[in-house]
Design a protein around this motif. Structure first.
Motif, PDB file in Angstrom:
ATOM      1  N   ILE A 133       0.867  -1.176   0.000  1.00  0.00           N
ATOM      2  CA  ILE A 133       0.000   0.000   0.000  1.00  0.00           C
ATOM      3  C   ILE A 133       0.905   1.228   0.000  1.00  0.00           C
ATOM      4  CG2 ILE A 133      -1.870   1.230   1.162  1.00  0.00           C
ATOM      5  CD1 ILE A 133      -2.559  -1.657   0.203  1.00  0.00           C
ATOM      6  N   GLY A 134       0.760   2.067  -1.030  1.00  0.00           N
ATOM      7  CA  GLY A 134       1.588   3.257  -1.178  1.00  0.00           C
ATOM      8  C   GLY A 134       1.149   4.392  -0.268  1.00  0.00           C
ATOM      9  N   GLU A 135       1.939   5.454  -0.263  1.00  0.00           N
ATOM     10  CA  GLU A 135       1.673   6.611   0.607  1.00  0.00           C
ATOM     11  C   GLU A 135       0.319   7.255   0.332  1.00  0.00           C
ATOM     12  OE1 GLU A 135       3.351   7.612   3.306  1.00  0.00           O
ATOM     13  OE2 GLU A 135       4.557   5.824   2.936  1.00  0.00           O
ATOM     14  N   ASP A 136      -0.116   7.249  -0.917  1.00  0.00           N
ATOM     15  CA  ASP A 136      -1.406   7.855  -1.267  1.00  0.00           C
ATOM     16  C   ASP A 136      -2.539   6.834  -1.255  1.00  0.00           C
ATOM     17  OD1 ASP A 136      -0.197  10.322  -1.610  1.00  0.00           O
ATOM     18  OD2 ASP A 136       0.197   9.975  -3.734  1.00  0.00           O
ATOM     19  N   GLY A 137      -2.281   5.653  -0.703  1.00  0.00           N
ATOM     20  CA  GLY A 137      -3.291   4.609  -0.631  1.00  0.00           C
ATOM     21  C   GLY A 137      -3.375   3.755  -1.881  1.00  0.00           C
ATOM     22  N   GLU A 138      -2.484   4.017  -2.856  1.00  0.00           N
ATOM     23  CA  GLU A 138      -2.521   3.202  -4.067  1.00  0.00           C
ATOM     24  C   GLU A 138      -2.026   1.794  -3.751  1.00  0.00           C
ATOM     25  OE1 GLU A 138       1.588   5.049  -4.100  1.00  0.00           O
ATOM     26  OE2 GLU A 138      -0.422   5.834  -3.754  1.00  0.00           O
ATOM     27  N   VAL A 139      -2.516   0.843  -4.523  1.00  0.00           N
ATOM     28  CA  VAL A 139      -2.209  -0.569  -4.311  1.00  0.00           C
ATOM     29  C   VAL A 139      -1.209  -0.999  -5.380  1.00  0.00           C
ATOM     30  CG1 VAL A 139      -3.196  -2.888  -4.215  1.00  0.00           C
ATOM     31  CG2 VAL A 139      -4.521  -0.941  -3.363  1.00  0.00           C
TER      32      VAL A 139
ATOM     33  N   GLN B  24       2.679  -3.150 -10.967  1.00  0.00           N
ATOM     34  CA  GLN B  24       1.645  -2.247 -11.451  1.00  0.00           C
ATOM     35  C   GLN B  24       0.911  -1.604 -10.290  1.00  0.00           C
ATOM     36  OE1 GLN B  24      -0.583  -5.169 -13.925  1.00  0.00           O
ATOM     37  NE2 GLN B  24      -0.345  -3.624 -15.553  1.00  0.00           N
ATOM     38  N   THR B  25       0.273  -0.465 -10.576  1.00  0.00           N
ATOM     39  CA  THR B  25      -0.560   0.210  -9.595  1.00  0.00           C
ATOM     40  C   THR B  25      -2.018  -0.112  -9.901  1.00  0.00           C
ATOM     41  OG1 THR B  25       1.051   1.992  -9.377  1.00  0.00           O
ATOM     42  CG2 THR B  25      -1.170   2.454  -8.608  1.00  0.00           C
ATOM     43  N   TRP B  26      -2.754  -0.461  -8.857  1.00  0.00           N
ATOM     44  CA  TRP B  26      -4.151  -0.860  -8.990  1.00  0.00           C
ATOM     45  C   TRP B  26      -5.025   0.088  -8.178  1.00  0.00           C
ATOM     46  CZ3 TRP B  26      -5.238  -5.386 -11.860  1.00  0.00           C
ATOM     47  CH2 TRP B  26      -4.110  -6.065 -12.288  1.00  0.00           C
ATOM     48  N   ARG B  27      -6.282   0.190  -8.547  1.00  0.00           N
ATOM     49  CA  ARG B  27      -7.190   1.092  -7.825  1.00  0.00           C
ATOM     50  C   ARG B  27      -7.631   0.541  -6.482  1.00  0.00           C
ATOM     51  NH1 ARG B  27     -11.645   2.506 -12.227  1.00  0.00           N
ATOM     52  NH2 ARG B  27     -11.537   0.253 -12.340  1.00  0.00           N
ATOM     53  N   SER B  28      -7.683  -0.792  -6.353  1.00  0.00           N
ATOM     54  CA  SER B  28      -8.192  -1.370  -5.111  1.00  0.00           C
ATOM     55  C   SER B  28      -7.637  -2.768  -4.886  1.00  0.00           C
ATOM     56  CB  SER B  28      -9.720  -1.443  -5.148  1.00  0.00           C
ATOM     57  OG  SER B  28     -10.146  -2.418  -6.079  1.00  0.00           O
ATOM     58  N   LEU B  29      -7.734  -3.211  -3.647  1.00  0.00           N
ATOM     59  CA  LEU B  29      -7.354  -4.582  -3.311  1.00  0.00           C
ATOM     60  C   LEU B  29      -8.272  -5.576  -4.026  1.00  0.00           C
ATOM     61  CD1 LEU B  29      -6.706  -4.288   0.526  1.00  0.00           C
ATOM     62  CD2 LEU B  29      -5.014  -4.767  -1.252  1.00  0.00           C
ATOM     63  N   SER B  30      -9.519  -5.203  -4.231  1.00  0.00           N
ATOM     64  CA  SER B  30     -10.453  -6.106  -4.908  1.00  0.00           C
ATOM     65  C   SER B  30     -10.045  -6.342  -6.355  1.00  0.00           C
ATOM     66  CB  SER B  30     -11.878  -5.550  -4.839  1.00  0.00           C
ATOM     67  OG  SER B  30     -12.312  -5.526  -3.486  1.00  0.00           O
ATOM     68  N   GLU B  31      -9.524  -5.305  -7.026  1.00  0.00           N
ATOM     69  CA  GLU B  31      -9.035  -5.494  -8.398  1.00  0.00           C
ATOM     70  C   GLU B  31      -7.872  -6.477  -8.423  1.00  0.00           C
ATOM     71  OE1 GLU B  31      -7.956  -1.815 -10.238  1.00  0.00           O
ATOM     72  OE2 GLU B  31     -10.007  -1.445 -10.914  1.00  0.00           O
ATOM     73  N   VAL B  32      -6.980  -6.375  -7.455  1.00  0.00           N
ATOM     74  CA  VAL B  32      -5.833  -7.288  -7.396  1.00  0.00           C
ATOM     75  C   VAL B  32      -6.318  -8.708  -7.111  1.00  0.00           C
ATOM     76  CG1 VAL B  32      -3.695  -7.863  -6.184  1.00  0.00           C
ATOM     77  CG2 VAL B  32      -4.243  -5.467  -6.675  1.00  0.00           C
ATOM     78  N   ALA B  33      -7.233  -8.855  -6.162  1.00  0.00           N
ATOM     79  CA  ALA B  33      -7.765 -10.184  -5.845  1.00  0.00           C
ATOM     80  C   ALA B  33      -8.427 -10.801  -7.074  1.00  0.00           C
ATOM     81  CB  ALA B  33      -8.762 -10.090  -4.682  1.00  0.00           C
ATOM     82  N   ARG B  34      -9.138 -10.001  -7.840  1.00  0.00           N
ATOM     83  CA  ARG B  34      -9.787 -10.491  -9.056  1.00  0.00           C
ATOM     84  C   ARG B  34      -8.751 -10.918 -10.090  1.00  0.00           C
ATOM     85  NH1 ARG B  34     -12.839  -6.050 -10.508  1.00  0.00           N
ATOM     86  NH2 ARG B  34     -14.001  -6.525  -8.622  1.00  0.00           N
ATOM     87  N   ALA B  35      -7.670 -10.128 -10.215  1.00  0.00           N
ATOM     88  CA  ALA B  35      -6.611 -10.474 -11.174  1.00  0.00           C
ATOM     89  C   ALA B  35      -5.911 -11.779 -10.779  1.00  0.00           C
ATOM     90  CB  ALA B  35      -5.596  -9.332 -11.267  1.00  0.00           C
ATOM     91  N   ILE B  36      -5.745 -11.987  -9.489  1.00  0.00           N
ATOM     92  CA  ILE B  36      -5.068 -13.192  -9.008  1.00  0.00           C
ATOM     93  C   ILE B  36      -5.946 -14.423  -9.179  1.00  0.00           C
ATOM     94  CG2 ILE B  36      -4.192 -14.363  -6.932  1.00  0.00           C
ATOM     95  CD1 ILE B  36      -3.237 -11.567  -5.966  1.00  0.00           C
TER      96      ILE B  36
ATOM     97  N   TRP C  63     -13.778 -11.051  -5.832  1.00  0.00           N
ATOM     98  CA  TRP C  63     -13.481 -11.241  -4.420  1.00  0.00           C
ATOM     99  C   TRP C  63     -13.554  -9.886  -3.731  1.00  0.00           C
ATOM    100  CZ3 TRP C  63     -11.552 -14.676  -0.668  1.00  0.00           C
ATOM    101  CH2 TRP C  63     -11.369 -15.993  -1.073  1.00  0.00           C
ATOM    102  N   SER C  64     -13.850  -9.889  -2.469  1.00  0.00           N
ATOM    103  CA  SER C  64     -13.619  -8.710  -1.639  1.00  0.00           C
ATOM    104  C   SER C  64     -12.115  -8.673  -1.379  1.00  0.00           C
ATOM    105  CB  SER C  64     -14.372  -8.833  -0.311  1.00  0.00           C
ATOM    106  OG  SER C  64     -13.783  -8.000   0.669  1.00  0.00           O
ATOM    107  N   GLY C  65     -11.451  -7.626  -1.828  1.00  0.00           N
ATOM    108  CA  GLY C  65     -10.006  -7.511  -1.614  1.00  0.00           C
ATOM    109  C   GLY C  65      -9.618  -7.598  -0.148  1.00  0.00           C
ATOM    110  N   PRO C  66     -10.301  -6.835   0.735  1.00  0.00           N
ATOM    111  CA  PRO C  66      -9.969  -6.935   2.160  1.00  0.00           C
ATOM    112  C   PRO C  66     -10.154  -8.353   2.709  1.00  0.00           C
ATOM    113  CG  PRO C  66     -11.151  -4.904   1.758  1.00  0.00           C
ATOM    114  CD  PRO C  66     -11.204  -5.698   0.479  1.00  0.00           C
ATOM    115  N   ALA C  67     -11.172  -9.067   2.250  1.00  0.00           N
ATOM    116  CA  ALA C  67     -11.368 -10.449   2.716  1.00  0.00           C
ATOM    117  C   ALA C  67     -10.266 -11.351   2.167  1.00  0.00           C
ATOM    118  CB  ALA C  67     -12.740 -10.966   2.279  1.00  0.00           C
TER     119      ALA C  67
END
Length: 143
Positions: free
Chosen positions: A99-105, A110-122, A127-131
């Protein structure tokens, strides 16, 4: 905006002198929601919130979700803080998200908009990224 702000200030000040009947009438005008069973003092506060939300904007989606979650008391979600590294193993591969200084993931260079986007890519599924990364846990489990 200055005129709206002046009208808001006047509307808020007027609440202090309204009778209970006037407060109920004002609630019907402002909120278009069922009248809550509150004391006049609490109804003044609720009306003040509604008036301010109309002019200044309401709660952000994230805050509303946290309040809804707290109300249901089924789970707890910790916030992802700048500098935090989240590690998740998925199908034999370890994934590290920062998690970057500005909250970027940041994940996989790569930089992603949310944890959920990363979870979906994986995972290839929604998925709920936080979950997925262990930030959201059911109540009663260690956080």
């Amino acid at each position: 905006m200055s005129r709206q702000r002046d009208k808001l200030d006047a509307d808020l000040a007027a609440l202090a002198t309204m009778s209970p009947a006037q407060l109920r009438e004002r609630w019907a005008e402002v909120s278009r929601k069922p009248l809550p069973r509150l004391s006049p003092a609490m109804l003044r506060l609720a009306l003040a919130y509604e008036l301010q939300a109309k002019v200044l904007g309401g709660l952000s989606r994230a805050v509303q979700q946290r309040l809804d979650q707290a109300a249901t008391a089924k789970s707890h979600t910790r916030s992802a803080s700048p500098g935090m590294r989240l590690v998740r193993e998925w199908q034999g591969k370890v994934h590290i998200v920062t998690i970057g200084e500005d909250g970027e993931v940041e994940w996989n260079g790569q930089t992603w908009r949310s944890l959920s986007e990363v979870a979906r890519a994986i995972t290839g599924t929604r998925w709920s990224g936080p979950a997925f990364f262990g930030l959201k846990q059911r109540k009663g489990k260690a956080a």
